[in-house]
Design a protein around this motif. Structure first.
Motif, PDB file in Angstrom:
ATOM      1  N   GLU A  81       9.767   4.518  -3.532  1.00  0.00           N
ATOM      2  CA  GLU A  81       9.451   4.197  -2.144  1.00  0.00           C
ATOM      3  C   GLU A  81       9.728   2.739  -1.789  1.00  0.00           C
ATOM      4  N   ALA A  82       9.770   1.857  -2.811  1.00  0.00           N
ATOM      5  CA  ALA A  82       9.919   0.425  -2.546  1.00  0.00           C
ATOM      6  C   ALA A  82      11.351  -0.063  -2.753  1.00  0.00           C
ATOM      7  N   VAL A 115       8.327   8.491   0.686  1.00  0.00           N
ATOM      8  CA  VAL A 115       8.277   7.699   1.912  1.00  0.00           C
ATOM      9  C   VAL A 115       9.027   6.399   1.685  1.00  0.00           C
ATOM     10  N   TYR A 116       9.792   6.010   2.690  1.00  0.00           N
ATOM     11  CA  TYR A 116      10.509   4.735   2.680  1.00  0.00           C
ATOM     12  C   TYR A 116      10.144   4.017   3.971  1.00  0.00           C
ATOM     13  N   SER A 117       9.753   2.764   3.865  1.00  0.00           N
ATOM     14  CA  SER A 117       9.233   2.106   5.062  1.00  0.00           C
ATOM     15  C   SER A 117       9.593   0.633   5.103  1.00  0.00           C
ATOM     16  N   ARG A 118       9.886   0.198   6.308  1.00  0.00           N
ATOM     17  CA  ARG A 118      10.007  -1.223   6.635  1.00  0.00           C
ATOM     18  C   ARG A 118       9.637  -1.343   8.107  1.00  0.00           C
ATOM     19  N   PRO A 119       9.353  -2.545   8.588  1.00  0.00           N
ATOM     20  CA  PRO A 119       8.992  -2.685  10.008  1.00  0.00           C
ATOM     21  C   PRO A 119      10.054  -2.074  10.912  1.00  0.00           C
ATOM     22  N   GLY A 120       9.640  -1.189  11.782  1.00  0.00           N
ATOM     23  CA  GLY A 120      10.565  -0.553  12.711  1.00  0.00           C
ATOM     24  C   GLY A 120      11.179   0.736  12.208  1.00  0.00           C
ATOM     25  N   ILE A 154       0.807  -1.223   0.000  1.00  0.00           N
ATOM     26  CA  ILE A 154       0.000   0.000   0.000  1.00  0.00           C
ATOM     27  C   ILE A 154       0.839   1.272   0.000  1.00  0.00           C
ATOM     28  N   VAL A 155       2.162   1.141   0.004  1.00  0.00           N
ATOM     29  CA  VAL A 155       3.017   2.327   0.042  1.00  0.00           C
ATOM     30  C   VAL A 155       2.691   3.272  -1.113  1.00  0.00           C
ATOM     31  N   GLU A 156       2.453   2.703  -2.297  1.00  0.00           N
ATOM     32  CA  GLU A 156       2.206   3.528  -3.471  1.00  0.00           C
ATOM     33  C   GLU A 156       0.870   4.261  -3.397  1.00  0.00           C
ATOM     34  N   LYS A 157      -0.008   3.875  -2.472  1.00  0.00           N
ATOM     35  CA  LYS A 157      -1.353   4.464  -2.420  1.00  0.00           C
ATOM     36  C   LYS A 157      -1.510   5.545  -1.362  1.00  0.00           C
TER      37      LYS A 157
END
Length: 611
Positions: free
Chosen positions: A553-554, A442-447, A404-407
């Motif tokens: 972002e991915a 946005v860049y995201s991973r758990p934590g 869902i990062v792209e949304k």
């Protein structure tokens, strides 16, 4: 049936249907009756049917911030519930009958067939959806602003309550303390004290004032023992209510003998009462001063936050804006969220719409606090990069799922429970950053989730208000040539089976040039005659270059996997930029190429080879 047929002919969505198709549709619809106040569907429900209102009125309601927002009132002849069918998403809003109503129900299968076979129906549906999106967005944005204003107001009220209560409490206690001081002072006036004794008392008063402004940080146990000793001594001197006087004198920690007050014990008790009253009054004044100062600080922060009485565009102190945003959100953050500032040492000032920019910080920080459920750490970073500034807001929450990062910047998209969000906060932030000619990623991973905002120092510096291309340090032509000459195995992450896309044509070109291509795409089994793997960790052989066809972002998780498998180079295709991922790769010893087409580079550096 004839009644339904005639009715549907007057509905724009169906008016252009051939008679045969219209008759077929009439045979498929089902009639639905609602009594006043009855819900047709609820927000978050699965969308299986669209409805045409035959008679009555239907309210379209959205739960926003615990409030019920009326988005629209639909009447006879209007279609409702179609949006959930078109994007295969849960119901965006609820529908409730304002009056007794009669509707016709159309399944998503039949609606799909209708749109596939009737251009006029498709055009009517497009007009309906776009008009509703526009009107819904206007209503919800206004509701979102009011909800955010309410949240900030509640937070500010909470922040003002504590210092205001301290001032009120101090004023009440001051009313009691002043008569005690006057009484003690009057008692001393009746004693025949010498000039030197009055001078000593004046020195004691000054020391009392100083200690009230800066209380001594003594050990609690020692202070308790001192209170007990003073209370025993006061009892021995026949002082009334010694338990009231002892704690004040213990906090004062003055020794009369050492300060040279040479008076008899009877007068000494008067002096102690006088000093205790002085200390109490000065302490209360100090507390009230701190409370009033805190109120002034909050009001000033609020005024700067909204840029009251200032032009829309003005020089903005980036660090001050972030700090004032934290003040606005303090009531939400202080329960369990730590905030760490890693600001550029030098002040950063840019031209901007100040209050709008603060809305960006508010939305991101507020979302971070929600994501961490009020427990965790938020890091604010700033840095100046020539004519650009960069702000990073990082949290150590659970992260955003890759799917869902792209949304997340899309309007109406939210991961919060029904009623907790409208899905417009990040979309608003995106639009504000665009308005400044900047970019938000946005860049995201758990934590670890990082929102990165880049803004021009001078408003309007970016061409056409579009996202500028970031100046990224790139390898030289000699380095690029060496990479392409040494590489043998290229893992292509995000490769496509669609032959007209760069994610297919670029690796196909490289394959023709003799490179071994390893497809990496969890949705494919084979492509370009090679087996596809779900991720880099599943690739069974060494990889020289990891070529990436993914949204910026991915990219970070892909780079992390490239590091794990021992790849030598990470190559992000043209249009893909992720400085955080690039830095992670460089720190691990990988060469990193960004925003560069490998096919174009190969053709340019090896023109002698036939394509």
């Amino acid at each position: 049936m004839l009644g339904i047929n005639d009715f549907l002919k007057k509905v724009p969505l169906f008016s252009g249907l051939p008679e045969h198709d219209l008759n077929t549709l009439c045979a498929m619809v089902e009639e639905v009756h609602l009594e006043m106040g009855e819900f047709l569907f609820h927000e978050g429900d699965a969308g299986e049917q669209a409805y045409v209102i035959q008679d009555g009125q239907i309210e379209i309601l959205k739960n926003s911030g615990g409030r019920e927002v009326l988005l629209a009132l639909r009447q006879r002849g209007e279609v409702i519930g179609e949006m959930a069918l078109l994007d295969a998403a849960p119901r965006f809003a609820s529908a409730r009958a304002r009056t007794d109503s009669q509707l016709l129900s159309i399944s998503h299968v039949h609606l799909g067939q209708l749109l596939d076979t009737s251009p006029s129906a498709a055009r009517a549906m497009l007009y309906t959806v776009t008009a509703r999106l526009r009107s819904t967005e206007i209503v919800l944005r206004q509701s979102e602003k009011m909800a955010q204003l309410g949240t900030l107001t509640a937070g500010i009220a909470h922040e003002l309550n504590n210092p205001a209560a301290a001032v009120q409490r101090g004023a009440d206690q001051l009313r009691q303390a002043i008569p005690e001081l006057l009484l003690a002072h009057a008692g001393l006036q009746h004693e025949a004290l010498s000039a030197s004794q009055w001078a000593s008392l004046s020195a004691l008063e000054q020391e009392t004032r100083r200690r009230a402004a800066a209380p001594l940080d003594s050990d609690p146990l020692e202070r308790s023992d001192r209170e007990a000793e003073l209370e025993d001594w006061l009892v021995s001197q026949g002082v009334d209510a010694p338990w009231e006087l002892a704690p004040v004198l213990a906090n004062l920690e003055l020794n009369l003998a050492e300060l040279g007050v040479d008076i008899d014990p009877r007068v000494q008790v008067l002096v102690l009462r006088w000093l205790a009253a002085n200390f109490t009054i000065f302490s209360l004044i100090e507390e009230m001063s701190q409370g009033a100062g805190r109120i002034g600080e909050i009001v000033k922060a609020l005024k700067v936050y909204v840029y009251l009485d200032q032009a829309p565009v003005q020089p903005v102190d980036l660090h001050e804006g972030l700090d004032n945003t934290l003040v606005m959100l303090r009531s939400k953050l202080k329960s369990g969220v730590r905030v760490r500032r890693e600001y550029d040492p030098a002040p950063i000032r840019i031209q901007a719409y100040g209050s709008e920019l603060n809305q960006v910080w508010t939305n991101i920080i507020d979302n971070a606090a929600d994501a961490m459920d009020g427990r965790g750490e938020i890091i604010l970073r700033t840095k100046r990069d020539q004519d650009w500034v960069e702000v990073e807001i990082e949290d150590n929450g659970p992260g955003i799922p890759e799917a869902i990062v792209e949304k997340i910047f899309s309007p109406f998209f939210t991961t919060k429970p029904v009623g907790k969000g409208t899905g417009l906060g990040l979309n608003t932030s995106y639009n504000i950053v665009q308005k400044h000619g900047g970019e938000i990623k946005v860049y995201s991973r758990p934590g670890k989730t990082v929102f990165q905002v880049r803004l021009p120092v001078k408003l309007g510096a970016a061409q056409g208000g579009e996202n500028p291309l970031v100046a990224i340090p790139q390898p030289s032509d000699e380095q690029l040539k060496e990479i392409l000459m040494k590489a043998r195995v290229i893992a292509v992450v995000g490769i496509s089976a669609q032959e007209d896309t760069p994610a297919h044509t670029v690796p196909a070109y490289l394959q023709r040039k003799g490179y071994r291509i390893i497809p990496v795409n969890p949705n494919l089994k084979h492509v370009l005659g090679e087996k596809a793997y779900p991720d880099l960790l599943a690739v069974p052989e060494p990889v020289d270059v990891v070529q990436i066809f993914r949204r910026s972002e991915a990219v970070l998780p892909v780079v992390e996997q490239a590091i794990q498998i021992g790849a030598h180079v990470v190559w992000m295709q043209e249009g893909i930029i992720n400085e955080i991922a690039a830095e992670a790769g460089r720190e691990a010893g990988l060469q990193v190429v960004m925003n560069t087409c490998m096919r174009t580079t190969h053709r340019r550096l090896f023109p002698q080879e036939k394509t």
